[in-house]
Motif scaffolding. Sequence first.
Motif, PDB file in Angstrom:
ATOM      1  N   GLY A 235       0.752  -1.225  -0.088  1.00  0.00           N
ATOM      2  CA  GLY A 235      -0.110   0.070   0.036  1.00  0.00           C
ATOM      3  C   GLY A 235       0.872   1.003  -0.027  1.00  0.00           C
ATOM      4  O   GLY A 235       0.386   2.139  -0.638  1.00  0.00           O
ATOM      5  N   TYR A 236       2.066   1.185   0.802  1.00  0.00           N
ATOM      6  CA  TYR A 236       2.879   2.458   0.906  1.00  0.00           C
ATOM      7  C   TYR A 236       3.349   2.804  -0.711  1.00  0.00           C
ATOM      8  O   TYR A 236       3.608   3.855  -1.090  1.00  0.00           O
ATOM      9  N   HIS A 237       3.855   1.795  -1.430  1.00  0.00           N
ATOM     10  CA  HIS A 237       4.562   1.890  -2.596  1.00  0.00           C
ATOM     11  C   HIS A 237       3.477   2.199  -3.544  1.00  0.00           C
ATOM     12  O   HIS A 237       3.707   3.172  -4.681  1.00  0.00           O
ATOM     13  N   ARG A 238       2.195   1.507  -3.622  1.00  0.00           N
ATOM     14  CA  ARG A 238       1.083   2.101  -4.334  1.00  0.00           C
ATOM     15  C   ARG A 238       0.853   3.686  -4.182  1.00  0.00           C
ATOM     16  O   ARG A 238       0.596   4.251  -5.058  1.00  0.00           O
ATOM     17  N   GLY A 239       1.035   4.037  -2.930  1.00  0.00           N
ATOM     18  CA  GLY A 239       0.581   5.492  -2.546  1.00  0.00           C
ATOM     19  C   GLY A 239       1.694   6.329  -2.951  1.00  0.00           C
ATOM     20  O   GLY A 239       1.507   7.627  -3.426  1.00  0.00           O
ATOM     21  N   LEU A 240       3.063   5.902  -3.041  1.00  0.00           N
ATOM     22  CA  LEU A 240       4.097   6.522  -3.559  1.00  0.00           C
ATOM     23  C   LEU A 240       3.935   6.845  -5.187  1.00  0.00           C
ATOM     24  O   LEU A 240       4.143   8.025  -5.619  1.00  0.00           O
ATOM     25  N   ASP A 241       3.404   5.905  -5.813  1.00  0.00           N
ATOM     26  CA  ASP A 241       3.174   5.980  -7.211  1.00  0.00           C
ATOM     27  C   ASP A 241       1.883   6.964  -7.589  1.00  0.00           C
ATOM     28  O   ASP A 241       2.156   7.821  -8.380  1.00  0.00           O
ATOM     29  N   GLN A 242       1.081   6.969  -6.844  1.00  0.00           N
ATOM     30  CA  GLN A 242      -0.104   8.024  -6.721  1.00  0.00           C
ATOM     31  C   GLN A 242       0.377   9.264  -6.286  1.00  0.00           C
ATOM     32  O   GLN A 242      -0.201  10.349  -7.120  1.00  0.00           O
ATOM     33  N   LEU A 243       1.254   9.531  -5.470  1.00  0.00           N
ATOM     34  CA  LEU A 243       1.729  10.682  -4.967  1.00  0.00           C
ATOM     35  C   LEU A 243       2.459  11.582  -5.897  1.00  0.00           C
ATOM     36  O   LEU A 243       2.373  12.419  -6.544  1.00  0.00           O
ATOM     37  N   ARG A 244       3.221  10.907  -6.749  1.00  0.00           N
ATOM     38  CA  ARG A 244       4.197  11.170  -7.623  1.00  0.00           C
ATOM     39  C   ARG A 244       3.265  11.393  -9.018  1.00  0.00           C
ATOM     40  O   ARG A 244       3.759  12.673  -9.540  1.00  0.00           O
ATOM     41  N   ARG A 245       2.201  10.688  -9.146  1.00  0.00           N
ATOM     42  CA  ARG A 245       1.486  11.023 -10.443  1.00  0.00           C
ATOM     43  C   ARG A 245       0.630  12.531 -10.344  1.00  0.00           C
ATOM     44  O   ARG A 245       0.242  12.972 -11.126  1.00  0.00           O
ATOM     45  N   ASN A 246       0.594  12.786  -8.940  1.00  0.00           N
ATOM     46  CA  ASN A 246      -0.402  14.012  -8.607  1.00  0.00           C
ATOM     47  C   ASN A 246       0.534  15.093  -8.074  1.00  0.00           C
ATOM     48  O   ASN A 246       0.282  16.115  -7.449  1.00  0.00           O
ATOM     49  N   GLY A 247       1.794  15.178  -8.650  1.00  0.00           N
ATOM     50  CA  GLY A 247       2.753  16.204  -8.417  1.00  0.00           C
ATOM     51  C   GLY A 247       3.525  16.430  -7.128  1.00  0.00           C
ATOM     52  O   GLY A 247       4.451  17.187  -6.934  1.00  0.00           O
ATOM     53  N   TRP A 248       3.666  15.187  -6.440  1.00  0.00           N
ATOM     54  CA  TRP A 248       4.534  15.183  -5.252  1.00  0.00           C
ATOM     55  C   TRP A 248       6.051  15.086  -5.748  1.00  0.00           C
ATOM     56  O   TRP A 248       6.280  14.210  -6.581  1.00  0.00           O
ATOM     57  N   LYS A 249       6.945  15.680  -5.047  1.00  0.00           N
ATOM     58  CA  LYS A 249       8.326  15.745  -5.437  1.00  0.00           C
ATOM     59  C   LYS A 249       9.208  15.271  -4.332  1.00  0.00           C
ATOM     60  O   LYS A 249      10.347  15.503  -4.383  1.00  0.00           O
ATOM     61  N   GLY A 250       8.694  14.434  -3.441  1.00  0.00           N
ATOM     62  CA  GLY A 250       9.570  13.764  -2.431  1.00  0.00           C
ATOM     63  C   GLY A 250       9.233  14.432  -0.915  1.00  0.00           C
ATOM     64  O   GLY A 250       9.958  14.315  -0.029  1.00  0.00           O
ATOM     65  N   PHE A 251       8.471  15.837  -0.879  1.00  0.00           N
ATOM     66  CA  PHE A 251       8.279  16.575   0.257  1.00  0.00           C
ATOM     67  C   PHE A 251       7.185  17.183   0.154  1.00  0.00           C
ATOM     68  O   PHE A 251       6.558  17.372  -0.811  1.00  0.00           O
ATOM     69  N   GLY A 252       6.836  17.763   1.417  1.00  0.00           N
ATOM     70  CA  GLY A 252       5.571  18.528   1.214  1.00  0.00           C
ATOM     71  C   GLY A 252       4.418  17.641   1.928  1.00  0.00           C
ATOM     72  O   GLY A 252       4.377  16.650   2.176  1.00  0.00           O
ATOM     73  N   ALA A 253       3.282  18.563   2.220  1.00  0.00           N
ATOM     74  CA  ALA A 253       2.055  18.044   3.071  1.00  0.00           C
ATOM     75  C   ALA A 253       1.362  16.945   2.311  1.00  0.00           C
ATOM     76  O   ALA A 253       1.030  17.339   0.904  1.00  0.00           O
ATOM     77  N   VAL A 254       0.642  15.892   2.997  1.00  0.00           N
ATOM     78  CA  VAL A 254      -0.081  15.123   2.326  1.00  0.00           C
ATOM     79  C   VAL A 254      -1.456  14.958   3.313  1.00  0.00           C
ATOM     80  O   VAL A 254      -1.561  14.363   4.373  1.00  0.00           O
ATOM     81  N   PRO A 255      -2.414  16.122   3.274  1.00  0.00           N
ATOM     82  CA  PRO A 255      -3.061  16.327   4.477  1.00  0.00           C
ATOM     83  C   PRO A 255      -4.067  15.185   4.993  1.00  0.00           C
ATOM     84  O   PRO A 255      -4.773  14.916   3.921  1.00  0.00           O
ATOM     85  N   TRP A 256      -4.310  14.853   6.125  1.00  0.00           N
ATOM     86  CA  TRP A 256      -5.296  13.906   6.548  1.00  0.00           C
ATOM     87  C   TRP A 256      -6.607  14.430   6.230  1.00  0.00           C
ATOM     88  O   TRP A 256      -7.540  13.803   6.149  1.00  0.00           O
ATOM     89  N   GLU A 257      -6.812  15.684   6.284  1.00  0.00           N
ATOM     90  CA  GLU A 257      -8.335  16.321   6.176  1.00  0.00           C
ATOM     91  C   GLU A 257      -8.761  15.944   4.936  1.00  0.00           C
ATOM     92  O   GLU A 257      -9.916  16.192   4.616  1.00  0.00           O
ATOM     93  N   HIS A 258      -7.774  15.772   3.822  1.00  0.00           N
ATOM     94  CA  HIS A 258      -8.340  15.472   2.355  1.00  0.00           C
ATOM     95  C   HIS A 258      -8.509  13.843   2.539  1.00  0.00           C
ATOM     96  O   HIS A 258      -7.549  13.291   2.307  1.00  0.00           O
ATOM     97  N   THR A 259      -9.734  13.514   2.588  1.00  0.00           N
ATOM     98  CA  THR A 259     -10.113  11.984   2.734  1.00  0.00           C
ATOM     99  C   THR A 259      -9.331  11.030   1.844  1.00  0.00           C
ATOM    100  O   THR A 259      -8.818   9.993   2.335  1.00  0.00           O
ATOM    101  N   PRO A 260      -9.101  11.345   0.453  1.00  0.00           N
ATOM    102  CA  PRO A 260      -8.682  10.199  -0.244  1.00  0.00           C
ATOM    103  C   PRO A 260      -7.120  10.131   0.204  1.00  0.00           C
ATOM    104  O   PRO A 260      -6.635   9.024  -0.366  1.00  0.00           O
ATOM    105  N   ASN A 261      -6.505  11.142   0.895  1.00  0.00           N
ATOM    106  CA  ASN A 261      -5.158  10.699   1.030  1.00  0.00           C
ATOM    107  C   ASN A 261      -4.940   9.835   2.438  1.00  0.00           C
ATOM    108  O   ASN A 261      -3.896   9.281   2.676  1.00  0.00           O
TER     109      ASN A 261
END
Length: 210
Positions: free
Chosen positions: A75-101
């Motif tokens: 699940g962690y690696h699947r999440g990293l793939d999704q984060l990268r596809r959505n603009g994540w560059k290896g740092f920055g907030a992934v807010p809990w308040e946004h339910t799909p995160n």
Amino acid sequence: MSETHHNLLADEAPVTRLPEDPAVVELADHGRERFLDIVCAYPQSSLCWALLAEGSLNMGSREGDVAAYAYARTGYHRGLDQLRRNGWKGFGAVPWEHTPNRGFLKALWALAVAAHRIGEDDEYERCAQFLRDSSQTGYDALTAERPVARGTGNEGVGDGTDEQMDEVVEEAGERQTASPMSGPSRDDREARAAAEDEPSDRVLDSPYAG
């Protein structure tokens, strides 16, 4: 001067918000009866793997802890793939308040807990710090829900998978459903589902992307 520069950089840190997870609707409608089918249909869903990991952690056994580690890492690696596809560059907030995160953040904390239980302390520290850096709110919520506990048996381990599934569905705006992990449907199909969909080897230039 250095403190001001640091704050300016912090203000510019990107915020990543993942898209809706289509598995959530399926989990709401058919979570218990078709859970493993849903995992196979949506192997990219960090939430599915997080729920598998949480159910395994609830077993309170060495076997369960090792299985949880494997599920959570997927699940962690699947999440990293999704984060990268959505603009994540290896740092920055992934807010809990946004339910799909939350699927990714739950997988990350499940990985931390499983790593701690099997004695992989470096991995535990790395994942715990990653969670704090991504969302302090998520860290507070998840550590309160499942404190870290080492070893086998029931020490520090609750049987709260039903409540976890209900919470996930309720947060997503869907109706509540029973946990797919509390009944006899957990069998060797889980292992086959995990083997059929290994995590991506692609990584970012980030201490959290491994």
